[in-house]
Design an enzyme around this catalytic site. Structure first.
Site, PDB file in Angstrom:
ATOM      1  N   LYS A  11       0.812  -1.216   0.000  1.00  0.00           N
ATOM      2  CA  LYS A  11       0.000   0.000   0.000  1.00  0.00           C
ATOM      3  C   LYS A  11       0.854   1.279   0.000  1.00  0.00           C
ATOM      4  CE  LYS A  11      -3.974  -2.158   2.287  1.00  0.00           C
ATOM      5  NZ  LYS A  11      -4.892  -2.063   3.442  1.00  0.00           N
ATOM      6  N   PHE A  59     -16.081   3.842   6.433  1.00  0.00           N
ATOM      7  CA  PHE A  59     -14.676   4.135   6.152  1.00  0.00           C
ATOM      8  C   PHE A  59     -14.338   4.136   4.658  1.00  0.00           C
ATOM      9  CE2 PHE A  59     -14.888  -0.495   6.899  1.00  0.00           C
ATOM     10  CZ  PHE A  59     -14.307  -0.976   5.730  1.00  0.00           C
ATOM     11  N   ARG A  87      -1.251 -14.373   4.515  1.00  0.00           N
ATOM     12  CA  ARG A  87      -1.998 -13.748   5.612  1.00  0.00           C
ATOM     13  C   ARG A  87      -1.226 -13.867   6.927  1.00  0.00           C
ATOM     14  NH1 ARG A  87      -6.284 -11.476   4.185  1.00  0.00           N
ATOM     15  NH2 ARG A  87      -7.281 -11.423   6.218  1.00  0.00           N
ATOM     16  N   THR A  93      -4.925  -7.245  10.849  1.00  0.00           N
ATOM     17  CA  THR A  93      -5.261  -6.010  10.142  1.00  0.00           C
ATOM     18  C   THR A  93      -4.817  -4.783  10.923  1.00  0.00           C
ATOM     19  OG1 THR A  93      -7.153  -7.116   9.124  1.00  0.00           O
ATOM     20  CG2 THR A  93      -7.170  -4.709   9.112  1.00  0.00           C
ATOM     21  N   ARG A 104       2.900  -6.194   9.130  1.00  0.00           N
ATOM     22  CA  ARG A 104       2.169  -5.056   9.699  1.00  0.00           C
ATOM     23  C   ARG A 104       2.758  -4.601  11.031  1.00  0.00           C
ATOM     24  NH1 ARG A 104      -3.505  -7.436   7.629  1.00  0.00           N
ATOM     25  NH2 ARG A 104      -3.675  -6.213   5.712  1.00  0.00           N
ATOM     26  N   ASN A 114      -2.030   0.282   6.852  1.00  0.00           N
ATOM     27  CA  ASN A 114      -1.517  -0.982   7.399  1.00  0.00           C
ATOM     28  C   ASN A 114      -0.625  -1.759   6.431  1.00  0.00           C
ATOM     29  OD1 ASN A 114      -3.474  -2.002   5.707  1.00  0.00           O
ATOM     30  ND2 ASN A 114      -4.593  -3.105   7.300  1.00  0.00           N
ATOM     31  N   HIS A 117      -2.136  -5.515   1.647  1.00  0.00           N
ATOM     32  CA  HIS A 117      -3.419  -6.205   1.486  1.00  0.00           C
ATOM     33  C   HIS A 117      -3.106  -7.585   0.949  1.00  0.00           C
ATOM     34  CE1 HIS A 117      -7.443  -7.239  -0.049  1.00  0.00           C
ATOM     35  NE2 HIS A 117      -6.781  -7.718  -1.094  1.00  0.00           N
TER      36      HIS A 117
END
Length: 141
Positions: A11, A59, A87, A93, A104, A114, A117
């Site tokens: 991100k 959001f 994951r 998250t 993260r 964060n 994804h």
């Protein structure tokens, strides 16, 4: 265990911190192969389409604004149990709840910014990969 493909986004916050290589190294060291990758600036329409499932959530506007705030790196990862492995590497998250040593925990600032994804299911992975990559852009290694 079956070989799977999963989708990943590094991100804007992580791209801005210049940790693309560090995150990619984590994927590779865990046995995941990068079979497609590109950096791109998401348009508002692309971000809205990708996150359409969240369009009714409070959001959504902030999410779209964040995801269009700078370039992202979209990738297809391949390997044994790739979805679960990715994951696990990402962590929770909310980075404050993420286990030490996860992406993260190490690189994210907040639940909104964060760092990464990752697809949460085979169906999501197939949909998300197809959203950003033509079949001819995904290689085998």
């Amino acid at each position: 265990m079956a070989v799977q493909r999963t989708f990943s986004i590094i991100k804007p916050d992580a791209v801005a911190k210049n940790v693309i290589g560090k995150i990619t190294t984590r994927f590779e060291e865990a046995g995941l192969k990068i079979v497609a990758s590109k950096m791109k600036q998401l348009s508002k329409a692309e971000a809205e389409g990708f996150y359409a499932e969240h369009s009714e959530r409070g959001f959504f506007g902030d999410l779209v604004a964040f995801m269009t705030s700078g370039p992202v790196v979209v990738q297809v990862l391949e390997g044994e149990n790739a979805i679960a492995k990715n994951r696990e590497l990402m962590g929770a998250t909310n980075p404050k709840e993420a286990a030490a040593g996860t992406i993260r925990a190490d690189f994210a600032e907040s639940i909104d910014a964060n760092a990464v994804h990752g697809s949460d299911s085979e169906a999501a992975a197939a949909r998300e990969i197809a959203y950003f990559f033509a079949a001819t852009e995904v290689t085998t290694r």
